[in-house]
Structures are given as structure tokens and as C-alpha cells.
Design an enzyme around this catalytic site. Structure first.
Site, PDB file in Angstrom:
ATOM      1  N   SER A  61      -9.021  -2.957   3.900  1.00  0.00           N
ATOM      2  CA  SER A  61      -9.870  -3.971   3.349  1.00  0.00           C
ATOM      3  C   SER A  61     -10.017  -5.258   4.001  1.00  0.00           C
ATOM      4  CB  SER A  61      -9.341  -4.260   1.924  1.00  0.00           C
ATOM      5  OG  SER A  61      -9.286  -2.956   0.991  1.00  0.00           O
ATOM      6  N   HIS A  62      -9.656  -6.377   3.494  1.00  0.00           N
ATOM      7  CA  HIS A  62     -10.066  -7.582   3.961  1.00  0.00           C
ATOM      8  C   HIS A  62      -8.814  -8.178   4.814  1.00  0.00           C
ATOM      9  CE1 HIS A  62      -7.369  -7.840   0.287  1.00  0.00           C
ATOM     10  NE2 HIS A  62      -7.039  -9.088   0.819  1.00  0.00           N
TER      11      HIS A  62
END
Length: 120
Positions: free
Chosen positions: A103-104
Site C-alpha cells: 500500500s503506502h
């Protein structure tokens, strides 16, 4: 020395497991996959596996796939897809899924998310 739960390099959160790529070994990925599959009363006939664009994601996905195949589960390689697309495909097929995505978080880390056919 015995490790306490908080001492493990890969951490579980609200959306799966995350850790440094070097800690997401084939053995760890196999254990994650087999533990997830063990949640079902009977082994699901198939498992979808998707991944993000991180350089490490393909090898992690393959380690998960190998573990599923080892216990007789057919693996559908969903390829590089957004996480919500994989979750939707799992729901539409009535099959569980594993998404390899950090994800991030930075590229030296990655993660595993698991979905039953009903959702995360």
C-alpha cells in the site's frame, strides 16, 4: 530465547501482515497462506492471488501460490491489480484471495492481505 508476540519482524494490523521484504520469506508466506486456508471448514477449490507493482511482490505472490498448490488448492493468478479489484473479483467468484501489497509504505517493505469471499 523465546520471542514474544511483539518481537516478530512481520506485524499484523487491521488489514493483514506488513514487514520488511527480507522478512517476508517463502517460509513466512507459506505459513501465512496455509494458516489462512485453514480457516475454512473445507479447503476452497481456488484461491485468487493478486499483487501490486512493487519489485518484491511477484516472488511473494509465487511463494503464497506454491503453498496453496501444495495442499491441493487451484491458484488463479490475478496479476497486478488494485486491491479493491481483487476483493471484488473474490466476491464475484465466491473464492478467497490474497493480495500482496505494501500500500503506502516504502518499497523495502511489503504486505499480505487476505479476503474471504464475503470480504476482508
Amino acid at each position: 530465547m523465546t520471542k514474544r508476540l511483539g518481537d516478530f519482524a512481520v506485524k499484523f494490523g487491521t488489514s493483514g501482515a506488513r514487514g520488511l521484504v527480507e522478512d517476508l520469506t517463502p517460509a513466512y508466506c507459506a505459513c501465512f497462506t496455509l494458516a489462512f486456508l485453514a480457516l475454512f471448514e473445507t479447503p476452497p477449490p481456488q484461491l485468487l492471488i493478486g499483487r501490486d507493482l512493487r519489485p518484491s511482490s511477484e516472488a511473494i505472490a509465487e511463494a503464497c501460490a506454491a503453498a496453496a498448490r501444495h495442499v491441493g488448492v487451484d491458484v488463479v493468478n490475478a496479476g497486478e491489480v488494485p486491491t479493491p479489484a481483487l476483493a471484488h473479483a473474490a466476491k464475484m467468484r465466491g473464492a478467497p484471495a490474497i493480495m500482496v501489497t505494501g500500500s503506502h509504505i516504502p518499497d523495502d517493505r511489503n504486505g499480505l492481505k487476505a479476503y474471504r469471499s464475503e470480504g476482508e
